[in-house]
Design a protein around this motif. Structure first.
Motif, PDB file in Angstrom:
ATOM      1  N   UNK A 112       0.820  -1.208   0.000  1.00 25.05           N
ATOM      2  CA  UNK A 112       0.000   0.000   0.000  1.00 25.05           C
ATOM      3  C   UNK A 112       0.855   1.259   0.000  1.00 25.05           C
ATOM      4  N   UNK A 113       2.020   1.180   0.651  1.00 22.49           N
ATOM      5  CA  UNK A 113       2.934   2.326   0.676  1.00 22.49           C
ATOM      6  C   UNK A 113       3.472   2.617  -0.724  1.00 22.49           C
ATOM      7  N   UNK A 114       3.767   1.567  -1.478  1.00 20.21           N
ATOM      8  CA  UNK A 114       4.262   1.739  -2.848  1.00 20.21           C
ATOM      9  C   UNK A 114       3.191   2.366  -3.729  1.00 20.21           C
ATOM     10  N   UNK A 115       1.963   1.963  -3.516  1.00 22.13           N
ATOM     11  CA  UNK A 115       0.855   2.536  -4.281  1.00 22.13           C
ATOM     12  C   UNK A 115       0.724   4.018  -3.969  1.00 22.13           C
ATOM     13  N   UNK A 116       0.821   4.365  -2.685  1.00 23.45           N
ATOM     14  CA  UNK A 116       0.687   5.768  -2.290  1.00 23.45           C
ATOM     15  C   UNK A 116       1.812   6.622  -2.854  1.00 23.45           C
ATOM     16  N   UNK A 117       3.039   6.103  -2.830  1.00 30.91           N
ATOM     17  CA  UNK A 117       4.183   6.841  -3.375  1.00 30.91           C
ATOM     18  C   UNK A 117       3.991   7.124  -4.865  1.00 30.91           C
ATOM     19  N   UNK A 118       3.495   6.132  -5.598  1.00 33.18           N
ATOM     20  CA  UNK A 118       3.267   6.298  -7.034  1.00 33.18           C
ATOM     21  C   UNK A 118       2.249   7.401  -7.291  1.00 33.18           C
ATOM     22  N   UNK A 119       1.192   7.412  -6.508  1.00 31.34           N
ATOM     23  CA  UNK A 119       0.155   8.428  -6.657  1.00 31.34           C
ATOM     24  C   UNK A 119       0.717   9.814  -6.386  1.00 31.34           C
ATOM     25  N   UNK A 120       1.522   9.947  -5.342  1.00 30.42           N
ATOM     26  CA  UNK A 120       2.095  11.249  -4.969  1.00 30.42           C
ATOM     27  C   UNK A 120       2.966  11.802  -6.096  1.00 30.42           C
TER      28      UNK A 120
END
Length: 293
Positions: A255-263
């Protein structure tokens, strides 16, 4: 040669500050090049390649510049289709499909007209959700893709846009075949972008439908494609998909990787895409929070 080739060639030559004699050397006269740039005469393929080589411009680079510079009919059509879909303009999408149908009637043997019509129909279906597809339309797409030895950007464009209406086994079969048709998409920049997005879409559809084995197959293939920093947008989409795959496999850090990509996508100005991914992530986080309670 196509209309606009001379005009594009002239723009490239001028941007490099190259004279007619410097580009033509002893092989092509200044008069020939001048007439070509003015689109009053054509060049042989051999002479055209010679001139490109003298300017240190690859054929694929020239084609990319030509498409953006001259706005070819195909390029304009795809941009119009994307704009109509993004704005959910049902009227415009229906009108485009009617135009495709008319072209099919005028040119019944033109397979490209039929395939393009199917793609437009898929876009329309994504907006209205009740469009019916004849089995023949789907078989036509399948037969065409199977018959092409090496896929170019057109084949990836067709497959990438119709995969949502294909049965899982057919989609995966064509996806596996696509991985072996890489001669054109590994060396040509624009073709490679089409291919990357197609394999990413295949992984995303597999994740959406809970088929983690298929998703991993396409994610691994993307890794083997050695994607450079030139494809930053696509790299972020893949990073997000990998995070989602990790989460589906029980690794919460995904989930952290997904959030970083979005940012990063937001920082790059890809707001609409970032927002759609954020909605998906929000739903997942809501599920995670409920499980913690």
């Amino acid at each position: 040669m196509l209309k606009g080739f001379g005009k594009t060639f002239h723009a490239i030559r001028k941007s490099k500050h190259l004279s007619l004699s410097k580009v033509g050397g002893n092989e092509v006269s200044k008069a020939q090049i001048s007439r070509f740039e003015a689109e009053k005469s054509e060049l042989t393929i051999e002479k055209f390649f010679f001139l490109l080589h003298n300017m240190r411009v690859s054929l694929d680079e020239f084609e990319s510049i030509y498409e953006d510079y001259s706005l070819s009919d195909e390029y304009q059509f795809r941009q119009k289709l994307i704009a109509a879909y993004d704005s959910k303009d049902v009227h415009k999408l229906r009108k485009m499909y009617v135009e495709c149908e008319r072209k099919m009637q005028q040119q019944p043997e033109n397979i490209y007209a039929a395939l393009t019509a199917t793609v437009v129909k898929v876009f329309l279906n994504l907006v209205v959700g009740n469009v019916k597809f004849d089995p023949y339309e789907i078989k036509q797409v399948q037969d065409y893709l199977l018959a092409v030895e090496n896929w170019g950007r057109y084949e990836f464009w067709v497959f990438g846009n119709v995969m949502t209406i294909l049965k899982d086994d057919v989609r995966d079969s064509l996806g596996s075949i696509a991985m072996g048709k890489g001669e054109f998409y590994q060396v040509l920049h624009t073709n490679k972008r089409f291919a990357i997005r197609t394999f990413h879409n295949l992984a995303s559809v597999a994740l959406e439908r809970g088929n983690l084995e298929q998703a991993l197959k396409y994610l691994n293939h993307l890794d083997r494609m050695n994607i450079s920093n030139d494809y930053l947008y696509e790299t972020l989409l893949i990073k997000y998909a990998k995070g989602l795959y990790a989460y589906r496999k029980g690794v919460i850090e995904g989930l952290n990787e997904m959030e970083k990509s979005i940012e990063i996508l937001e920082e790059l100005g890809c707001i609409e895409k970032a927002h759609s991914m954020q909605k998906e992530l929000k739903k997942i986080l809501e599920v995670v929070d409920k499980e913690k309670e």
